[in-house]
Design an enzyme around this catalytic site. Structure first.
Site, PDB file in Angstrom:
ATOM      1  N   CYS A   1       0.839  -1.198   0.000  1.00  0.00           N
ATOM      2  CA  CYS A   1       0.000   0.000   0.000  1.00  0.00           C
ATOM      3  C   CYS A   1       0.878   1.253   0.000  1.00  0.00           C
ATOM      4  CB  CYS A   1      -0.981  -0.041   1.165  1.00  0.00           C
ATOM      5  SG  CYS A   1      -2.420   0.970   0.845  1.00  0.00           S
TER       6      CYS A   1
ATOM      7  N   HIS B   1      -3.519  -5.104   0.389  1.00  0.00           N
ATOM      8  CA  HIS B   1      -2.896  -5.684   1.591  1.00  0.00           C
ATOM      9  C   HIS B   1      -2.992  -7.206   1.512  1.00  0.00           C
ATOM     10  CE1 HIS B   1      -2.409  -2.013   4.079  1.00  0.00           C
ATOM     11  NE2 HIS B   1      -3.393  -1.562   3.307  1.00  0.00           N
TER      12      HIS B   1
ATOM     13  N   GLU C   1      -1.488  -9.374   3.048  1.00  0.00           N
ATOM     14  CA  GLU C   1      -1.263 -10.045   4.335  1.00  0.00           C
ATOM     15  C   GLU C   1      -2.558 -10.507   4.999  1.00  0.00           C
ATOM     16  OE1 GLU C   1      -0.843  -6.841   3.715  1.00  0.00           O
ATOM     17  OE2 GLU C   1      -1.295  -5.541   5.421  1.00  0.00           O
TER      18      GLU C   1
HETATM   19  N1  GLN Z   1      -1.881   6.727   2.961  1.00  0.00           N
HETATM   20  C1  GLN Z   1      -1.963   5.999   1.753  1.00  0.00           C
HETATM   21  C2  GLN Z   1      -3.322   6.111   1.083  1.00  0.00           C
HETATM   22  O1  GLN Z   1      -4.280   6.524   1.691  1.00  0.00           O
HETATM   23  C3  GLN Z   1      -1.622   4.543   1.999  1.00  0.00           C
HETATM   24  C4  GLN Z   1      -2.646   3.838   2.837  1.00  0.00           C
HETATM   25  C5  GLN Z   1      -2.145   2.523   3.360  1.00  0.00           C
HETATM   26  O2  GLN Z   1      -0.965   2.244   3.310  1.00  0.00           O
HETATM   27  N2  GLN Z   1      -3.031   1.703   3.883  1.00  0.00           N
HETATM   28  O3  GLN Z   1      -3.453   5.789  -0.058  1.00  0.00           O
END
Ligand code: GLN
Length: 615
Positions: A416, A543, A545
């Site tokens: 992310c 994600h 994970e």
């Molecule tokens: N802050 C970033 C976004 O909003 C990444 C979010 C995250 O890593 N979950 O896109």
């Protein structure tokens, strides 16, 4: 008093199967591993052939975990439906291999909101709306409704619903839930409700004596609130002495066979085995009036895995460069996914936590020792993970970590924010766009390579997070990611973000050598980025994970660990979609991608059960 409901035969009128409930409460102190215990109970029942679902009750006022700081509460776990929930639901999903819904996590906030919405609509017909009966009824109805939702991919409701009540008996916040659950035990009737109380039996160092008083007090507290435990699960450093069990039995009114010790074990995979060895399932079946379940729990794989895990010795060092490195629960699912993968590779995982801001130039001046330590850890890593995150603290440090991994050909997995970081770093270092940035951190950057791309409104920040399961289509048949995912054409993974790679800069980034190997169905949202000529450099907007499971390690973490051990070719050459094989000998882990010894299939992750310390 409590067990006054209709009998089991009465309730099974017309062959309608009656849901059975197992409530898990905690006493004496928090942090006893109630979540792991509840998951293990669920697993044990599943191993006996029952279908199991679960509900976690969090008595806090927040509607969900989405707004809670990972510093305080550990990670926010994300479900397929976009629910942002307590991390215990992650344990349930991993142990039981189920997919839960946001409603499987009940909070005080959700219940009150539900009741207050009804009040505003006038549904209470002028009545005074009160905790009893309105809140307590709402809790019971919620439990009954959610317990019926199938979570294991099969049709129809499960046989048993495990309910974990968060917090410790005596907490003010949990009172309405305790009251509701007391009523609920009557409502569902005798033989359909089993209460397991997890407690602590401390050992006083001076005399080495196992002390029962804290448990006695907490059971008394529980009874005073109208709930009587059927089974006691006592955390202690060693197995309870028989006379200690006798004493507990007498003072707590629980038969000695229903007193289980959860003593300290080297990794949490042993917990279901401890429960089985002490015949917890038989005690539960007795309370739940299930004499017909005679199947012995089949936990062969768990046993093998727990034992293999204790013996792993060949190290793999992964450096997690994050913002919240003080509390390992913040990145719990990442740790689990790393463990699933390293166990599958027959390696002992060592995680080095590096606070991202310690890598920054500023730290060199302000805190040179921390700076040196951080760089030393990063440089000695076999692989680097930059996890998700929000806000600009430590972003520069994460960029430096990504640069270090890219330039030194160290395996890198960016999740992310970690993917966005990889793109920003590449734009700055390779494309020479010195002020390349995400508009999250610099709204006025001239090279906005990561931008706000809401799925809905562009003007309202509230509710604009892209949450839950979304589809990614693979773009390049020879990419590492598609091979790791078993050459599928698409995958569904969970998301939690607002910002994304700027589609207007994709061509420029690709011309420079980055490859966007996974995109959404519109082709506008970049889901996976790779550096093809790097041993392993992958960033993902999702994600992965959250869906890593014991025995089914997440493909990208598996790739990272394999690359970190110099074994990626073996993994890429095989069908990774199949279950992952581990050789206890630690010699050659992947043998043509298929299990040579089925008993060696590895499932789940390993943590020391005691004190939440990671083994
Ligand atoms: N802050 C970033 C976004 O909003 C990444 C979010 C995250 O890593 N979950 O896109």
């Amino acid at each position: 008093m409590l067990l006054m409901g209709p009998t089991d035969t009465e309730t099974e009128v017309g062959n309608m199967k009656k849901m059975k409930y197992v409530l898990v409460t905690g006493g004496v102190v928090s942090g006893l591993g109630k979540g792991v215990t509840a998951s293990s109970i669920g697993l044990l029942l599943k191993a006996c052939g029952l279908r199991v679902t679960c509900i976690k009750i969090d008595p806090y006022l927040n509607n969900d975990a989405g707004t809670m700081s990972p510093f305080e509460h550990g990670e926010v776990f994300v479900l397929d439906d976009g629910g942002e929930v307590d991390l215990d639901l992650g344990n349930y999903e991993r142990f039981l291999d189920v997919k839960l819904t946001r409603d499987n996590n009940i909070t005080t906030g959700k219940i009150y909101q539900f009741v207050l919405d009804k009040e505003r609509k006038g549904d209470y017909l002028g009545k005074t709306v009160q905790v009893v009966p309105h809140i307590t009824d709402a809790i019971q109805e919620w439990i009954e409704r959610v317990a019926m939702i199938p979570v294991d991919g099969k049709e129809g409701p499960a046989d048993v619903c495990v309910i974990e009540l968060g917090g410790t008996i005596g907490d003010i916040e949990s009172m309405p839930f305790i009251e509701a659950l007391g009523q609920f035990s009557c409502r569902v009737g005798a033989g359909n409700f089993c209460l397991i109380h997890v407690s602590l039996v401390p050992v006083l160092n001076v005399v080495g004596e196992q002390k029962t008083k804290p448990t006695q007090h907490s059971v008394r507290g529980l009874r005073g609130l109208g709930l009587a435990p059927n089974i006691l699960a006592c955390r202690s450093t060693t197995a309870l002495d028989d006379n200690v069990k006798e004493k507990l039995s007498q003072f707590c009114n629980v038969s000695a066979e229903h007193i289980i010790t959860l003593y300290d074990v080297p990794n949490i995979w042993h917990i279901p085995l401890l429960l089985r060895d002490q015949k917890a399932h038989e005690a539960i079946f007795k309370v739940l009036n299930l004499p017909s379940v005679t199947k012995e729990p089949s936990l062969k794989e768990w046993t093998t895995r727990a034992e293999i895990c204790d013996k792993l010795h060949e190290p793999v060092r992964i450096c997690i460069v994050g913002k919240y490195t003080g509390l390992s629960d913040t990145y719990l699912s990442i740790l689990k996914a790393l463990l699933h993968a390293s166990v599958a590779c027959g390696k002992k995982l060592f995680v080095d936590w590096v606070p991202a801001s310690d890598l920054e130039d500023m730290a060199e001046k302000e805190n040179p020792d921390a700076y040196k330590a951080a760089w030393k850890l990063l440089k000695s890593a076999d692989g680097v993970v930059v996890p998700g995150g929000f806000g600009d603290r430590g972003v520069q440090g994460k960029i430096l970590a990504a640069k270090h991994a890219r330039e030194n050909r160290i395996p890198y997995l960016g999740i992310c924010l970690g993917m966005q970081i990889a793109v920003i770093e590449f734009a700055r270092s390779v494309l020479g766009l010195k002020d390349a940035n995400s508009t999250e951190f610099d709204p006025n950057t001239r090279s906005p390579c990561v931008i706000f791309m809401p799925e809905g409104s562009k003007t309202h920040m509230g509710g604009t997070m892209r949450l839950g399961s979304r589809r990614t289509y693979f773009q390049a048949p020879d990419s590492k990611s598609v091979k790791l995912y078993g050459n599928r054409s698409f995958i569904d993974e969970r998301h939690r973000h607002r910002f994304e790679v700027n589609p207007d800069m994709v061509a420029q980034l690709e011309n420079g050598g980055l490859s966007f190997t996974g995109k959404d169905e519109t082709g506008q949202r970049m889901e996976i980025v790779e550096l093809p000529d790097h041993p392993y450099y992958i960033g993902v907007q999702f994600h992965p994970e959250f869906k890593s499971r014991p025995g089914k390690p997440c493909a990208l973490f598996l790739g990272l660990i394999a690359a970190a051990c110099g074994e990626l070719d073996g993994v890429l050459g095989e069908k990774v979609e199949c279950e992952i094989v581990n050789c206890p000998s630690n010699k050659k882990v992947y043998q043509n991608g298929f299990a040579t010894k089925p008993e060696n299939i590895i499932r789940d992750s390993v943590y020391s059960y005691c004190n939440g310390v990671h083994s």
